[in-house]
Write a protein that holds these residues in place. Structure first.
Motif, short mmCIF file in Angstrom:
data_model
loop_
_atom_site.label_atom_id
_atom_site.label_comp_id
_atom_site.label_asym_id
_atom_site.label_seq_id
_atom_site.Cartn_x
_atom_site.Cartn_y
_atom_site.Cartn_z
N UNK A 187 0.81 -1.22 0.00
CA UNK A 187 0.00 0.00 0.00
C UNK A 187 0.84 1.27 0.00
N UNK A 188 2.17 1.16 -0.08
CA UNK A 188 3.03 2.34 0.01
C UNK A 188 2.67 3.36 -1.07
N UNK A 189 2.24 2.94 -2.21
CA UNK A 189 1.84 3.87 -3.27
C UNK A 189 0.57 4.64 -2.96
N UNK A 190 -0.15 4.20 -1.94
CA UNK A 190 -1.38 4.89 -1.54
C UNK A 190 -1.13 5.99 -0.51
N UNK A 191 0.09 6.07 0.02
CA UNK A 191 0.39 7.13 0.98
C UNK A 191 0.16 8.47 0.29
N UNK A 192 -0.54 9.36 0.97
CA UNK A 192 -0.88 10.66 0.40
C UNK A 192 -0.38 11.79 1.28
N UNK A 193 -0.19 12.91 0.65
CA UNK A 193 0.07 14.15 1.37
C UNK A 193 -1.25 14.87 1.54
N UNK A 236 1.62 13.48 6.03
CA UNK A 236 1.34 12.29 5.21
C UNK A 236 0.39 11.36 5.94
N UNK A 237 -0.38 10.61 5.17
CA UNK A 237 -1.27 9.63 5.78
C UNK A 237 -1.52 8.49 4.81
N UNK A 238 -1.97 7.37 5.37
CA UNK A 238 -2.35 6.21 4.57
C UNK A 238 -3.87 6.12 4.69
N UNK A 239 -4.59 6.50 3.63
CA UNK A 239 -6.04 6.59 3.75
C UNK A 239 -6.73 5.23 3.90
N UNK A 240 -7.62 5.16 4.86
CA UNK A 240 -8.44 3.96 5.03
C UNK A 240 -9.59 3.99 4.01
N UNK A 241 -9.94 5.18 3.57
CA UNK A 241 -11.00 5.37 2.57
C UNK A 241 -10.39 6.08 1.36
N UNK A 242 -10.69 5.63 0.15
CA UNK A 242 -10.05 6.21 -1.04
C UNK A 242 -10.37 7.69 -1.27
N UNK A 243 -11.41 8.21 -0.63
CA UNK A 243 -11.78 9.61 -0.85
C UNK A 243 -11.17 10.55 0.19
N UNK A 244 -10.40 10.03 1.13
CA UNK A 244 -9.79 10.88 2.15
C UNK A 244 -8.80 11.82 1.49
N UNK A 245 -8.91 13.12 1.82
CA UNK A 245 -8.08 14.14 1.19
C UNK A 245 -7.20 14.91 2.16
N UNK A 246 -7.58 14.88 3.44
CA UNK A 246 -6.87 15.69 4.43
C UNK A 246 -6.34 14.80 5.55
N UNK A 247 -5.26 15.27 6.16
CA UNK A 247 -4.68 14.51 7.27
C UNK A 247 -5.69 14.40 8.40
N UNK A 248 -6.28 15.52 8.79
CA UNK A 248 -7.30 15.55 9.84
C UNK A 248 -8.47 16.36 9.29
N UNK A 249 -9.56 15.70 9.00
CA UNK A 249 -10.70 16.37 8.36
C UNK A 249 -11.24 17.51 9.21
N UNK A 250 -11.21 17.35 10.53
CA UNK A 250 -11.76 18.39 11.39
C UNK A 250 -10.86 19.62 11.48
N UNK A 251 -9.64 19.51 10.99
CA UNK A 251 -8.73 20.66 11.01
C UNK A 251 -8.50 21.14 9.59
N UNK A 252 -7.70 20.41 8.83
CA UNK A 252 -7.38 20.83 7.45
C UNK A 252 -8.62 20.82 6.57
#
Length: 187
Positions: free
Chosen positions: A137-143, A152-168
């Protein structure tokens, strides 16, 4: 001053890389590294006293891990220096299992690294980096997509866009709202 970490709970290697945040190096001194190690309780062997040696070892390992991860995420060969530094950290504190009877009445086989705290900590973190670099899954790591965030984060859901949704995520949504309504106010 209390150090807070914007994102904890990702794979350990990502948590390490995320100690270098947009606000600066969160493990730049023994107090910051002590706080980060406390936040990672149960994931690493405890370090009794954190000094400049441990800080330097963690920073050096993080500096080697970032270019290696960046390259592997793109499907490219990591820089030789990064791999050398990671391999040296692993070799400096090899691990072996030690069997012990637990108070709960079972047997445990915990890893034991007979090395000084700085080398042991670097080796454990290098092992976490190696696990991430070899994870399919290393290719799925996102900024994070927030313009002022470097986490950086490894999304559990493919639509995750932010490190912390409640902040960023909230900052991005508020910015879009104001951008949309700015034109209405000027009209």
């Amino acid at each position: 001053m209390t150090v807070t970490f914007p994102l904890i709970g990702e794979p350990l290697a990502l948590d390490l890389l995320n100690t270098e945040a947009a606000v600066g190096d969160l493990v730049a001194d023994p107090a910051g590294l002590t706080a980060w190690l406390s936040a990672q309780a149960g994931r690493l062997t405890p370090v009794d006293v954190v000094g400049e040696g441990e800080v330097a070892a963690v920073q050096a390992l993080r500096a080697a891990a970032r270019p290696a991860l960046d390259a592997v995420r793109r499907g490219e060969r990591p820089p030789a220096g990064s791999l050398t530094a990671l391999n040296e950290a692993l070799a400096a504190a090899p691990s072996h299992r030690v069997l012990a009877w637990t108070e709960e009445g079972g047997i445990a086989a915990d890893a034991h690294r007979p090395a000084d705290p700085a080398r042991r900590l670097a080796a454990e973190l290098a092992e976490a980096v190696a696990e991430l670099l070899t994870d399919p899954r290393v290719g799925q790591v996102r900024g994070c997509e927030a313009h002022d965030c470097v986490l950086l984060f490894l999304p559990a859901h493919p639509r995750r866009r932010w490190c912390v949704a409640s902040v960023c995520g909230n900052r991005a949504r508020v910015a879009r709202y104001y951008a949309r309504h700015k034109g209405d106010a000027q009209a």
